[in-house]
Design a protein around this motif. Structure first.
Motif, PDB file in Angstrom:
ATOM      1  N   ASN A 246       3.203 -92.968 -18.761  1.00  0.00           N
ATOM      2  CA  ASN A 246       2.419 -92.350 -19.834  1.00  0.00           C
ATOM      3  C   ASN A 246       1.126 -93.112 -20.132  1.00  0.00           C
ATOM      4  O   ASN A 246       0.118 -92.518 -20.532  1.00  0.00           O
ATOM      5  CB  ASN A 246       3.255 -92.243 -21.112  1.00  0.00           C
ATOM      6  N   HIS A 247       1.138 -94.417 -19.933  1.00  0.00           N
ATOM      7  CA  HIS A 247      -0.066 -95.210 -20.218  1.00  0.00           C
ATOM      8  C   HIS A 247      -1.209 -94.839 -19.275  1.00  0.00           C
ATOM      9  O   HIS A 247      -2.381 -94.987 -19.627  1.00  0.00           O
ATOM     10  CB  HIS A 247       0.243 -96.697 -20.117  1.00  0.00           C
ATOM     11  N   ILE A 248      -0.868 -94.341 -18.095  1.00  0.00           N
ATOM     12  CA  ILE A 248      -1.892 -93.895 -17.150  1.00  0.00           C
ATOM     13  C   ILE A 248      -2.292 -92.454 -17.437  1.00  0.00           C
ATOM     14  O   ILE A 248      -3.464 -92.094 -17.425  1.00  0.00           O
ATOM     15  CB  ILE A 248      -1.385 -94.026 -15.698  1.00  0.00           C
ATOM     16  N   LEU A 249      -1.311 -91.624 -17.737  1.00  0.00           N
ATOM     17  CA  LEU A 249      -1.563 -90.202 -17.944  1.00  0.00           C
ATOM     18  C   LEU A 249      -2.354 -89.929 -19.212  1.00  0.00           C
ATOM     19  O   LEU A 249      -3.014 -88.898 -19.332  1.00  0.00           O
ATOM     20  CB  LEU A 249      -0.237 -89.440 -17.987  1.00  0.00           C
ATOM     21  N   LYS A 250      -2.312 -90.862 -20.174  1.00  0.00           N
ATOM     22  CA  LYS A 250      -2.982 -90.631 -21.448  1.00  0.00           C
ATOM     23  C   LYS A 250      -4.265 -91.445 -21.590  1.00  0.00           C
ATOM     24  O   LYS A 250      -4.677 -91.800 -22.689  1.00  0.00           O
ATOM     25  CB  LYS A 250      -2.019 -90.960 -22.597  1.00  0.00           C
ATOM     26  N   GLN A 251      -4.909 -91.738 -20.484  1.00  0.00           N
ATOM     27  CA  GLN A 251      -6.171 -92.483 -20.533  1.00  0.00           C
ATOM     28  C   GLN A 251      -7.249 -91.682 -21.265  1.00  0.00           C
ATOM     29  O   GLN A 251      -7.295 -90.459 -21.184  1.00  0.00           O
ATOM     30  CB  GLN A 251      -6.657 -92.768 -19.107  1.00  0.00           C
ATOM     31  N   GLU A 252      -8.111 -92.385 -21.975  1.00  0.00           N
ATOM     32  CA  GLU A 252      -9.229 -91.728 -22.665  1.00  0.00           C
ATOM     33  C   GLU A 252     -10.221 -91.173 -21.645  1.00  0.00           C
ATOM     34  O   GLU A 252     -10.430 -91.752 -20.586  1.00  0.00           O
ATOM     35  CB  GLU A 252      -9.927 -92.712 -23.595  1.00  0.00           C
ATOM     36  N   LYS A 253     -10.845 -90.056 -21.998  1.00  0.00           N
ATOM     37  CA  LYS A 253     -11.775 -89.391 -21.085  1.00  0.00           C
ATOM     38  C   LYS A 253     -13.183 -89.443 -21.680  1.00  0.00           C
ATOM     39  O   LYS A 253     -13.387 -89.074 -22.827  1.00  0.00           O
ATOM     40  CB  LYS A 253     -11.349 -87.934 -20.871  1.00  0.00           C
ATOM     41  N   LYS A 254     -14.141 -89.894 -20.890  1.00  0.00           N
ATOM     42  CA  LYS A 254     -15.526 -89.920 -21.360  1.00  0.00           C
ATOM     43  C   LYS A 254     -16.406 -88.983 -20.538  1.00  0.00           C
ATOM     44  O   LYS A 254     -17.243 -88.266 -21.076  1.00  0.00           O
ATOM     45  CB  LYS A 254     -16.089 -91.337 -21.314  1.00  0.00           C
ATOM     46  N   TYR A 255     -16.238 -88.998 -19.218  1.00  0.00           N
ATOM     47  CA  TYR A 255     -17.084 -88.199 -18.334  1.00  0.00           C
ATOM     48  C   TYR A 255     -16.278 -87.046 -17.738  1.00  0.00           C
ATOM     49  O   TYR A 255     -15.177 -87.244 -17.234  1.00  0.00           O
ATOM     50  CB  TYR A 255     -17.646 -89.059 -17.195  1.00  0.00           C
ATOM     51  N   LYS A 256     -16.866 -85.854 -17.797  1.00  0.00           N
ATOM     52  CA  LYS A 256     -16.245 -84.674 -17.185  1.00  0.00           C
ATOM     53  C   LYS A 256     -17.318 -83.975 -16.359  1.00  0.00           C
ATOM     54  O   LYS A 256     -18.287 -83.447 -16.893  1.00  0.00           O
ATOM     55  CB  LYS A 256     -15.691 -83.734 -18.253  1.00  0.00           C
ATOM     56  N   TYR A 338     -12.895 -80.539 -11.391  1.00  0.00           N
ATOM     57  CA  TYR A 338     -13.528 -81.436 -12.361  1.00  0.00           C
ATOM     58  C   TYR A 338     -13.110 -82.871 -12.070  1.00  0.00           C
ATOM     59  O   TYR A 338     -11.923 -83.164 -11.906  1.00  0.00           O
ATOM     60  CB  TYR A 338     -13.128 -81.057 -13.785  1.00  0.00           C
ATOM     61  N   PHE A 339     -14.113 -83.746 -11.996  1.00  0.00           N
ATOM     62  CA  PHE A 339     -13.871 -85.183 -11.978  1.00  0.00           C
ATOM     63  C   PHE A 339     -13.900 -85.654 -13.429  1.00  0.00           C
ATOM     64  O   PHE A 339     -14.854 -85.383 -14.159  1.00  0.00           O
ATOM     65  CB  PHE A 339     -14.978 -85.908 -11.204  1.00  0.00           C
ATOM     66  N   ILE A 340     -12.880 -86.376 -13.828  1.00  0.00           N
ATOM     67  CA  ILE A 340     -12.803 -86.908 -15.191  1.00  0.00           C
ATOM     68  C   ILE A 340     -12.643 -88.424 -15.097  1.00  0.00           C
ATOM     69  O   ILE A 340     -11.747 -88.913 -14.392  1.00  0.00           O
ATOM     70  CB  ILE A 340     -11.634 -86.273 -15.961  1.00  0.00           C
ATOM     71  N   LEU A 341     -13.490 -89.145 -15.778  1.00  0.00           N
ATOM     72  CA  LEU A 341     -13.455 -90.604 -15.714  1.00  0.00           C
ATOM     73  C   LEU A 341     -13.459 -91.194 -17.116  1.00  0.00           C
ATOM     74  O   LEU A 341     -14.001 -90.610 -18.057  1.00  0.00           O
ATOM     75  CB  LEU A 341     -14.659 -91.143 -14.926  1.00  0.00           C
ATOM     76  N   ASP A 342     -12.861 -92.377 -17.246  1.00  0.00           N
ATOM     77  CA  ASP A 342     -12.877 -93.088 -18.518  1.00  0.00           C
ATOM     78  C   ASP A 342     -14.140 -93.949 -18.607  1.00  0.00           C
ATOM     79  O   ASP A 342     -14.901 -94.064 -17.639  1.00  0.00           O
ATOM     80  CB  ASP A 342     -11.617 -93.946 -18.660  1.00  0.00           C
ATOM     81  N   GLU A 343     -14.339 -94.542 -19.748  1.00  0.00           N
ATOM     82  CA  GLU A 343     -15.578 -95.290 -19.998  1.00  0.00           C
ATOM     83  C   GLU A 343     -15.756 -96.455 -19.035  1.00  0.00           C
ATOM     84  O   GLU A 343     -16.860 -96.736 -18.572  1.00  0.00           O
ATOM     85  CB  GLU A 343     -15.594 -95.811 -21.443  1.00  0.00           C
ATOM     86  N   ASN A 344     -14.665 -97.128 -18.689  1.00  0.00           N
ATOM     87  CA  ASN A 344     -14.741 -98.306 -17.826  1.00  0.00           C
ATOM     88  C   ASN A 344     -14.517 -97.983 -16.344  1.00  0.00           C
ATOM     89  O   ASN A 344     -14.407 -98.889 -15.516  1.00  0.00           O
ATOM     90  CB  ASN A 344     -13.722 -99.356 -18.285  1.00  0.00           C
ATOM     91  N   ILE A 345     -14.447 -96.717 -16.011  1.00  0.00           N
ATOM     92  CA  ILE A 345     -14.255 -96.242 -14.625  1.00  0.00           C
ATOM     93  C   ILE A 345     -13.030 -96.930 -14.003  1.00  0.00           C
ATOM     94  O   ILE A 345     -13.083 -97.523 -12.918  1.00  0.00           O
ATOM     95  CB  ILE A 345     -15.509 -96.471 -13.742  1.00  0.00           C
TER      96      ILE A 345
END
Length: 367
Positions: A246-256, A338-345
């Motif tokens: 779950n810690h991986i699946l619930k990562q914050e999303k910044k870029y879509k 869609y590519f979705i990335l978090d703030e720290n990539i």
């Protein structure tokens, strides 16, 4: 033992059960199929000791009941070369199997059915029915992410979970992950979780279709059995605890970022030519309305760029395994992803709007 069979009725079952047979195995019996005849049907069985596949064919002609094992590859090659629409006469005499059709006659050596490694009879306390299209989707969208011969046994199969709220399948090798998750609207399934081995997942996926027909499933702690029309597919299970992700699946999303799948595949086909043979790493860079993908192998470089809609202020870059990305794109049947990335990539997530139950995660390379 003696029976008659139409080539058209047996050729496809022979092809399917041959997929399990092990080549160049020191145990000769694992290259054989078991043929069992009675007045009502013909049973063909193969196994690799982890999977047992049984195919039932109706018997329309007079026969002498019996059973024997014979080389699966040889009998398949013989049936392939015999003319279409031919009746084939098969009889067992003095431990040799004779196959006769028109101008052809073959004799094959056999091994006693007593040496065949049958699966032991199991008691299955849990049973349910499921639309085979759902099970097909759970496997075909995820199985390619399974690890191979990892010391962590839980990575060597697909994790399948049925809960009150959802049903899901997860496959991962520790560097990428494929997830299929669907709401359990009718709540008609038992609550359980299993890990289905990689080979079993691949072979079961080949058998299942996208037809909305129910199949019967029996399972216990060690084995699972599927009844699919005239096929009985039994597999051993991996006895291990799958980790909580779950810690991986619930990562914050910044870029879509929206991408055309075909253009992306074209770009990847160009840079693949000069990708590093061992690392398989590529760089993907996003800046003002442009995507740039490039690879290098020592002093050689390849680059491909194309236009996209990218309106973020920051330029971002990620390095990933190109094969992981290609395998995801090959299984998706949609024009846009869609590519979705978090703030720290720290990860790359891939999704499609038209198939919300799917999610793919690829961890970056540091090269």
């Amino acid at each position: 033992m003696k029976f008659i069979i139409d080539k058209n009725k047996i050729i496809k079952p022979l092809q399917k059960i041959n997929s399990l047979l092990q080549k160049n195995n020191s145990n000769e019996i694992l290259g054989n199929i078991l043929i069992e005849i009675n007045k009502s049907y013909i049973l063909l069985t193969s196994t690799n000791t982890e999977i047992e596949l049984i195919y039932k064919i109706s018997n329309e002609y007079k026969c002498v009941p019996g059973k024997i094992t014979v080389s699966g590859k040889k009998i398949l090659d013989i049936f392939r070369i015999i003319s279409k629409k031919s009746l084939i006469y098969i009889k067992l005499i003095n431990k040799k199997l004779y196959i006769i059709s028109k101008n052809s006659k073959f004799s094959l050596l056999t091994i006693s059915e007593k040496k065949f490694p049958y699966f032991k009879k199991q008691t299955y306390k849990k049973k349910f029915y499921i639309n085979q299209k759902i099970l097909k989707n759970m496997l075909e969208y995820t199985y390619f992410s399974i690890s191979s011969q990892d010391v962590r046994s839980y990575l060597n199969g697909i994790y399948i979970e049925f809960s009150e709220k959802y049903i899901q399948s997860i496959a991962t090798n520790g560097h990428r992950m494929a997830i299929f998750k669907k709401k359990n609207k009718k709540k008609k399934f038992p609550i359980f979780s299993i890990i289905l081995p990689k080979k079993s997942s691949i072979e079961l996926n080949k058998i299942l279709t996208h037809k909305k027909k129910k199949i019967k499933v029996l399972f216990n702690k060690n084995n699972i059995k599927f009844y699919i029309k005239k096929i009985i597919f039994t597999s051993k299970l991996i006895n291990s605890n799958f980790p909580n992700l779950n810690h991986i699946l619930k990562q914050e999303k910044k870029y879509k970022i929206k991408l055309n799948k075909d253009i992306l595949k074209k770009a990847l086909s160009h840079v693949l030519i000069l990708v590093h043979e061992k690392i398989k790493g590529i760089y993907i860079k996003f800046k003002k309305n442009i995507c740039i993908i490039y690879s290098h192998n020592q002093e050689e470089k390849a680059k491909y760029k194309f236009s996209i809609k990218y309106n973020y202020n920051e330029n971002i870059k990620i390095s990933i395994n190109i094969n992981y990305l290609i395998e995801v794109l090959n299984v998706l049947k949609y024009n846009f992803i869609y590519f979705i990335l978090d703030e720290n990539i720290q990860y790359l997530q891939i999704k499609v709007l038209k198939k919300k139950e799917l999610k793919y995660i690829i961890l970056p390379l540091y090269i």
